[in-house]
Write an enzyme that holds these catalytic residues in place. Structure first.
Site, PDB file in Angstrom:
ATOM      1  N   ASP A   1       0.176  -7.710   1.038  1.00 32.11           N
ATOM      2  CA  ASP A   1       0.655  -6.357   1.341  1.00 32.11           C
ATOM      3  C   ASP A   1       2.186  -6.271   1.404  1.00 32.11           C
ATOM      4  O   ASP A   1       2.743  -5.575   2.259  1.00 32.11           O
ATOM      5  CB  ASP A   1       0.037  -5.842   2.649  1.00 32.11           C
ATOM      6  CG  ASP A   1       0.075  -4.321   2.749  1.00 32.11           C
ATOM      7  OD1 ASP A   1       0.328  -3.670   1.716  1.00 32.11           O
ATOM      8  OD2 ASP A   1      -0.116  -3.799   3.852  1.00 32.11           O
TER       9      ASP A   1
ATOM     10  N   SER B   1       4.647   2.341   7.945  1.00 28.74           N
ATOM     11  CA  SER B   1       4.295   1.196   7.095  1.00 28.74           C
ATOM     12  C   SER B   1       5.494   0.769   6.248  1.00 28.74           C
ATOM     13  O   SER B   1       6.135   1.593   5.587  1.00 28.74           O
ATOM     14  CB  SER B   1       3.135   1.566   6.176  1.00 28.74           C
ATOM     15  OG  SER B   1       1.978   1.848   6.931  1.00 28.74           O
TER      16      SER B   1
ATOM     17  N   HIS C   1       0.810  -1.214   0.000  1.00 34.35           N
ATOM     18  CA  HIS C   1       0.000   0.000   0.000  1.00 34.35           C
ATOM     19  C   HIS C   1       0.851   1.275   0.000  1.00 34.35           C
ATOM     20  O   HIS C   1       0.330   2.368  -0.176  1.00 34.35           O
ATOM     21  CB  HIS C   1      -0.993  -0.007   1.172  1.00 34.35           C
ATOM     22  CG  HIS C   1      -0.364   0.169   2.526  1.00 34.35           C
ATOM     23  ND1 HIS C   1      -0.096  -0.876   3.375  1.00 34.35           N
ATOM     24  CD2 HIS C   1       0.022   1.285   3.186  1.00 34.35           C
ATOM     25  CE1 HIS C   1       0.418  -0.432   4.493  1.00 34.35           C
ATOM     26  NE2 HIS C   1       0.494   0.898   4.409  1.00 34.35           N
TER      27      HIS C   1
END
Length: 501
Positions: free
Chosen positions: A276, A355, A245
């Site tokens: 992911d 992230s 993402h």
């Protein structure tokens, strides 16, 4: 007094003449006017007719009579033919007296010496006179200390001042530390620092110092702006692991900012939206990859560090513990792919920008990829850390990365069945809605309607649990399944497989 006085042969009232030898009492004097005759030792004798031979001693002196003769000076004590002689000590006979005209330089106070031995010879020592211009040249001792120069004269006070200043400063500091300002001592005596303060390699500070050079900030440009996240170096040839993402929706071009502030361009190697995980690559040498750990060996309570760039604050390190393992969850953006996680839950502070960054264990090994958080905000609002962060297990991320580097895409692990909803009854579980005839589930004897209760001992309560846990394993892994068929509980082993697509 009448008669002839006997002296030591020297007329002390006449200067510049050679003294005569002494005569014993009663000896005849040489005829008047005869020349002097050398006596004993070559000393000339004085003339008897010289007025200096008078019997009176010099003024201020005392005569010493001959032993055994009365000393009252009366005529009855001596015969008329031999009047009493007066004998002076040899040392009292000098030429002239002090202050007299033509006084001899040999004058002394011998006449006043009461301890002078009359029989002792007179010895006069006159220092030699050195003629002008004949003095020897002065000789300089080469070993004698020389005269100090101007530099020496200046150096001595400078050194003295420095030593005095150093000593004064040291004493002042010692008094200040020991006595304290105003007599008050602040703090306790120094003690051995605790183990954590010594920054040993296994301490959190030591772990952070070792892992930070391998953590990067990832920036990707897209039509909607710039997406920013974190990542870490997985190989020495420049492969970097991050979240899907982070790079999703980008043009395939990205830039990487290293720990030292330098940057480099990066290209997208591949990505797997459902797990992911994405892999990018930089063309740079001398990179230091991370050390991978074993996420299956983690236990609840183990210390961990989350490292990344939350809110664009690069090289941020936060600490926490493992709060839970295999925390299954589903996430995704509207209109985007649905992602399933069997994640490592931690309470380390993780925010937007973390992230793709590494989750590190106490030994400095990467055990997960920080991916998502939970927050108490409404849809569309900015979420923040509330102590609920989730990371993809590194065993799963590493396997997906190897697939992407090798083939450009990742294999998806499946069980060969579809779940339709929670199982009926108080025991929970998930019910199988469909089973592929040739899939792994059918091969293990599972049927439609069976309720899966546990997978490798992990209880199933939601369909998401089964999907997330299956995708955590690699294709070919064998898992145990506990299920219920009707009223019976049974167990079977299922060999998971890769998706055909």
């Amino acid at each position: 007094m009448g008669g002839t006085d006997v002296t030591d042969g020297w007329d002390w009232r006449r200067g510049g003449e050679t003294p005569a030898p002494a005569r014993p009492p009663g000896a005849e004097a040489p005829p008047a006017g005869s020349p002097t005759t050398p006596g004993a030792g070559g000393v000339p004798a004085a003339s008897p007719g010289d007025p200096s031979m008078a019997g009176s001693p010099p003024a201020g002196s005392s005569a010493t009579p001959v032993a055994g003769v009365p000393d009252d000076g009366s005529p009855a004590a001596w015969p008329a033919s031999n009047p009493p002689p007066t004998i002076w000590p040899a040392s009292t006979v000098v030429s002239g007296g002090p202050g007299a005209a033509g006084a001899s330089p040999w004058w002394s106070d011998a006449l006043a010496d009461p301890w002078r031995d009359p029989a002792a010879p007179t010895a006069v020592v006159v220092p030699g006179v050195v003629a002008a211009g004949t003095e020897p040249e002065p000789v300089t001792d080469p070993d004698a200390p020389g005269r100090p120069t101007l530099r020496h004269l200046l150096l001595i006070p400078v050194i003295t001042a420095l030593l005095a200043g150093t000593l004064g400063g040291a004493l002042g500091y010692a008094f200040a530390v020991r006595g304290g300002a105003g007599g008050t001592v602040l703090g306790a005596d120094p003690a051995q620092p605790p183990a954590l303060a010594q920054r040993k390699p296994e301490s959190l500070a030591g772990v952070a110092e070792r892992i930070l050079p391998s953590v990067v900030t990832v920036r990707v440009s897209s039509l909607g702006g710039t997406s920013e996240g974190s990542g870490f170096i997985a190989s020495a040839d420049g492969h970097v692991i991050t979240n899907d993402h982070v790079v999703a929706g980008g043009s395939g071009k990205a830039s990487v900012i290293f720990n030292d502030g330098s940057s480099a361009a990066a290209t997208l190697v591949g990505q797997d939206p459902e797990s992911d995980i994405a892999v990018i690559k930089v063309s740079r040498t001398g990179l230091r990859p991370v050390e991978f750990g074993d996420s299956d060996a983690l236990a609840v309570g183990d210390p961990v560090l989350a490292i990344g760039s939350p809110l664009s604050l690069a090289n941020t390190v936060t600490a926490g513990i493992v709060s839970a393992l295999d925390r299954t969850m589903q996430a995704g953006e509207p209109g985007g792919p649905v992602r399933y996680y069997a994640a490592i839950q931690t309470d380390a502070a993780v925010n937007h920008g973390n992230s793709g960054g590494p989750l590190v264990d106490g030994a400095g090994r990467v055990v997960g990829v920080n991916s998502t958080i939970k927050s108490l905000v409404a849809e569309g609002q900015e979420a923040g850390n509330i102590g609920l962060a989730f990371a993809i297990p590194i065993n799963q991320a590493k396997r997906v990365t190897q697939d992407i580097i090798g083939t450009g895409k990742a294999r998806r692990t499946v069980i060969g069945a579809q779940v339709g909803g929670p199982g009926a009854g108080a025991s929970g579980g998930v019910r199988l809605a469909a089973v592929e005839p040739s899939g792994p589930a059918a091969g293990a004897g599972l049927r439609v309607g069976d309720v899966i209760l546990k997978l490798n001992g992990r209880p199933m309560t939601e369909p998401t649990d089964l999907i997330a846990l299956v995708r955590k394993f690699a294709p070919g892994s064998v898992v145990t399944v506990e299920f219920r068929r009707g009223a019976d509980r049974q167990n079977t082993s299922v060999t998971l497989a890769a998706d055909a697509k």
